[in-house]
Design an enzyme around this catalytic site. Structure first.
Site, PDB file in Angstrom:
ATOM      1  N   ASP A  12     -46.172 -33.828  55.023  1.00 25.63           N
ATOM      2  CA  ASP A  12     -46.691 -33.969  53.674  1.00 25.63           C
ATOM      3  C   ASP A  12     -47.486 -35.277  53.634  1.00 25.63           C
ATOM      4  O   ASP A  12     -47.317 -36.144  54.497  1.00 25.63           O
ATOM      5  CB  ASP A  12     -45.516 -34.007  52.693  1.00 25.63           C
ATOM      6  N   ASP A 173     -41.070 -35.204  51.312  1.00 27.54           N
ATOM      7  CA  ASP A 173     -40.234 -36.057  50.459  1.00 27.54           C
ATOM      8  C   ASP A 173     -39.842 -35.390  49.145  1.00 27.54           C
ATOM      9  O   ASP A 173     -39.342 -36.070  48.250  1.00 27.54           O
ATOM     10  CB  ASP A 173     -40.979 -37.368  50.156  1.00 27.54           C
TER      11      ASP A 173
END
Length: 222
Positions: A12, A173
């Protein structure tokens, strides 16, 4: 190299590879000011991140009573225009990120970015930070079309295919990241240092890291 468990590691972007909340928060505040809303403290902008820029702005506006849809679209477009000119003013890799990417590349691992940020923004930021050449592919929230961004599995499958196939792990996350990984049947590591939308140990990840120093050891346990 042959004993490393993964052929591909995908990341990400916001809150995982890059600390982006200052530039994102400034863009949100630009739109809020145009709309007559109170700005948010830049230090708390990370609380709004997750799911893409539209959701980020909507959270900030909804917290102040909301707005009619047409006006929201206008502010969203203004936010995107501003962000497109300022997305790398303060954004930077997290400590240890470059070293971890180098170490993975030295093991022959192919690297990917899978983000809900528009692909053009993701590529622009990576280019501004001189990181573009490190990744075999970049999949953005708009790359595959509507309904095929995280937490859907499609962007992870696309990254796996574009990187040539093989066993892949994902690092993120948020629940968008772990949800996509679970749906794609891909092992996932949660970055506790990032913009987690719930405590990292509640993100249903296979491992949790507090910094990039723990990434490769965590990957080796999966």
């Amino acid at each position: 190299m042959a004993d490393f468990p993964f052929d591909i590691v995908a990341f990400d972007l916001d809150g995982t590879l890059l600390e982006t909340h200052r530039d994102l928060g400034t863009a949100v505040n630009h739109a809020l000011t145009l709309g007559g809303f109170a700005t948010v403290p830049i230090g708390t902008a990370s609380d709004l991140i997750g799911g893409g820029a539209k959701i980020m702005l909507a959270r900030a506006i909804d917290a102040q009573g909301g707005i009619e849809e047409g006006r929201f679209r206008e502010l969203y477009k203004a936010m995107l225009a501003y962000y497109g000119e300022h997305y790398a003013d303060h954004t930077q890799p997290y400590p240890g990120a470059i070293e971890a990417l180098d170490a993975l590349a030295a093991k022959g691992v192919r690297l990917a970015v899978v983000t809900n940020k528009f692909e053009s923004f993701a590529r622009g930021i990576l280019g501004a930070l001189d990181l573009s050449g490190r990744f075999d592919c970049v999949i953005g929230g708009d790359t595959l079309g509507k309904g095929k961004s995280k937490p859907a599995p499609d962007p992870l499958w696309a990254a796996q295919e574009q990187c040539g196939g093989g066993r892949m792990a994902f690092v993120g996350d948020s629940s968008y990241d772990t949800g996509a990984a679970r749906a794609a049947d891909v092992p996932v590591i949660a970055a506790a240092y990032g913009y987690c939308d719930k405590p990292a140990h509640e993100l249903d990840a296979d491992a949790v890291i507090d910094s990039f120093a723990g990434l490769i050891p965590a990957l080796e346990t999966l």
